[in-house]
Design a protein around this motif. Sequence first.
Motif, mmCIF file in Angstrom:
data_model
loop_
_atom_site.group_PDB
_atom_site.id
_atom_site.type_symbol
_atom_site.label_atom_id
_atom_site.label_comp_id
_atom_site.label_asym_id
_atom_site.label_seq_id
_atom_site.Cartn_x
_atom_site.Cartn_y
_atom_site.Cartn_z
ATOM 1 N N HIS A 63 3.661 3.004 -4.328
ATOM 2 C CA HIS A 63 2.780 4.060 -3.855
ATOM 3 C C HIS A 63 1.929 4.610 -4.995
ATOM 4 N N THR A 64 0.728 5.053 -4.634
ATOM 5 C CA THR A 64 -0.089 5.879 -5.524
ATOM 6 C C THR A 64 -0.356 7.189 -4.794
ATOM 7 N N PHE A 65 -0.002 8.309 -5.430
ATOM 8 C CA PHE A 65 -0.240 9.630 -4.847
ATOM 9 C C PHE A 65 -1.403 10.284 -5.574
ATOM 10 N N VAL A 66 -2.495 10.512 -4.851
ATOM 11 C CA VAL A 66 -3.653 11.195 -5.403
ATOM 12 C C VAL A 66 -3.491 12.687 -5.109
ATOM 13 N N ALA A 106 -6.610 3.538 -7.937
ATOM 14 C CA ALA A 106 -6.179 3.062 -6.619
ATOM 15 C C ALA A 106 -6.722 1.671 -6.327
ATOM 16 N N LEU A 107 -7.991 1.437 -6.639
ATOM 17 C CA LEU A 107 -8.560 0.102 -6.425
ATOM 18 C C LEU A 107 -7.845 -0.943 -7.262
ATOM 19 N N ASN A 108 -7.607 -0.641 -8.522
ATOM 20 C CA ASN A 108 -6.922 -1.590 -9.389
ATOM 21 C C ASN A 108 -5.533 -1.912 -8.870
ATOM 22 N N MET A 135 -0.098 -1.887 -5.139
ATOM 23 C CA MET A 135 0.117 -0.744 -4.257
ATOM 24 C C MET A 135 0.081 -1.180 -2.799
ATOM 25 N N GLU A 136 1.023 -0.644 -1.998
ATOM 26 C CA GLU A 136 1.019 -0.887 -0.558
ATOM 27 C C GLU A 136 0.661 0.363 0.237
ATOM 28 N N LEU A 166 -11.925 11.719 0.670
ATOM 29 C CA LEU A 166 -11.293 10.621 1.412
ATOM 30 C C LEU A 166 -12.299 9.505 1.713
ATOM 31 N N GLN A 167 -13.492 9.887 2.128
ATOM 32 C CA GLN A 167 -14.480 8.877 2.504
ATOM 33 C C GLN A 167 -14.819 7.972 1.330
ATOM 34 N N LEU A 168 -14.858 8.560 0.126
ATOM 35 C CA LEU A 168 -15.111 7.765 -1.078
ATOM 36 C C LEU A 168 -14.076 6.654 -1.220
ATOM 37 N N LEU A 169 -12.806 7.005 -1.031
ATOM 38 C CA LEU A 169 -11.736 6.022 -1.149
ATOM 39 C C LEU A 169 -11.822 4.980 -0.046
ATOM 40 N N VAL A 170 -11.987 5.444 1.195
ATOM 41 C CA VAL A 170 -12.028 4.523 2.334
ATOM 42 C C VAL A 170 -13.182 3.541 2.191
ATOM 43 N N ASP A 171 -14.363 4.037 1.853
ATOM 44 C CA ASP A 171 -15.534 3.152 1.729
ATOM 45 C C ASP A 171 -15.318 2.096 0.648
#
Length: 423
Positions: A236-239, A252-254, A266-267, A280-285
């Motif tokens: 997990h990665t917790f932001v 998160a991308l790495n 990461m799963e 959130l949208q930044l991460l999702v996109d």
Amino acid sequence: MSIHTQAHTSEVAQKAALAKAAAPKLALLTTEQKNAALLRMADALVAEAASIMAANELDLQRGRENGTSPSLLDRLALDEARIGGIAEGLRQVVALPDPVGDVLEQFDRPNGLAIRKVRVPLGVIGMIYEARPNVTVDAAGLCLKTGNAVVLRGGSSALESNRRIVEVLHMALSETDVPVDAVQLVLDPDRKSVDEMLRLNGLLDVLIPRGGASLIQNVVKNASVPVIETGAGICHTFVDETAKPEMALRIALNAKVQRPSVCNSMETLLVHLAFAEQHLQLLVDAFVEKKVELRVDEETLARCPYLTAASAQDWDTEYNDYILNIRIVKSVDEALAHIAQHGTQHSECIVTENNENAVRFLNEVDAAAVYHNASTRFTDGFEFGFGAEIGISTQKLHVRGPMGLPALTSSKYCIVGNGQIRE
């Protein structure tokens, strides 16, 4: 009848017996003799890269015909660069200190006994692993450096690659002081060969499984030979609320896409509600752009209704693929609770600028590796400076985390007296 006196005829038992006979000779070799063998092995792998890639192509072709996923094919694939990297791993092991013979403790008793606790090889190590043929070399190199013989049982998907790699290693070892029989490869693809290894007490001293959850649990639950458990990686990665958006995105991308097929990828991405409301949208996109399939909780789905709802099973699945779970949490407590419930004690990360939350995360998360502001992809023997690794242990006895050279040793007490007897 004991295992030493049975008339063994199976391939597994025959090869384990050969390794057992080689182990005492190997244990007596000097560091220089072992290093010379490792360097010869590295040179041979590079020199024989073409024949290894030809064997690997047979495995890849079979995998494609059987519908193997692209991520698993990537784990299986070898090219000149990867073979060069595998050889470099052996050279790095050469550069590392040899732990065998290290004095761990030394003290004298009032009765005059001088006691030393020293590192010694484990003996014969049985490696049971899946698709990645680099494990064949990593395991052989680490075992030989620590004076251990090894019996390798790789997955059937890499059979031709492993066969050729071990042929090359044997060719190299024949020109050194290391006995060729110290490295054995089980060629029988039947699962019965694994089942037999699990009960070769007296020939194998320890088993190390490396692969998916089903393989590892089969070994842990059914082996009578002692096991060092390497774990599945539901990481997990917790932001956290105070995370820097650019850093959170980069980490998160790495952790997901740099190499999704490995156990430290990461799963599940946990995102603090306050961060999600802004970013959130930044991460999702970013993940959609990288063609990652997203499976999300209700909170995330409400904000991004075009995504797929996660099932209960998804939170406990190691995908090893371009698939990622996302869940929004309201606090550090909720993130910690999720990780405690669904994690596999492998690698966990918090991205935060809040030092109190970081310290709490580092202290409270029960995992082999816990990160603050760094990708979980660093849980790796090479990245930790151990050279090639034999696996990542998620258990708490003997060793934990990336397993380098000291993890493949045990200890014994050497006691010197001058005629003492116990009254």
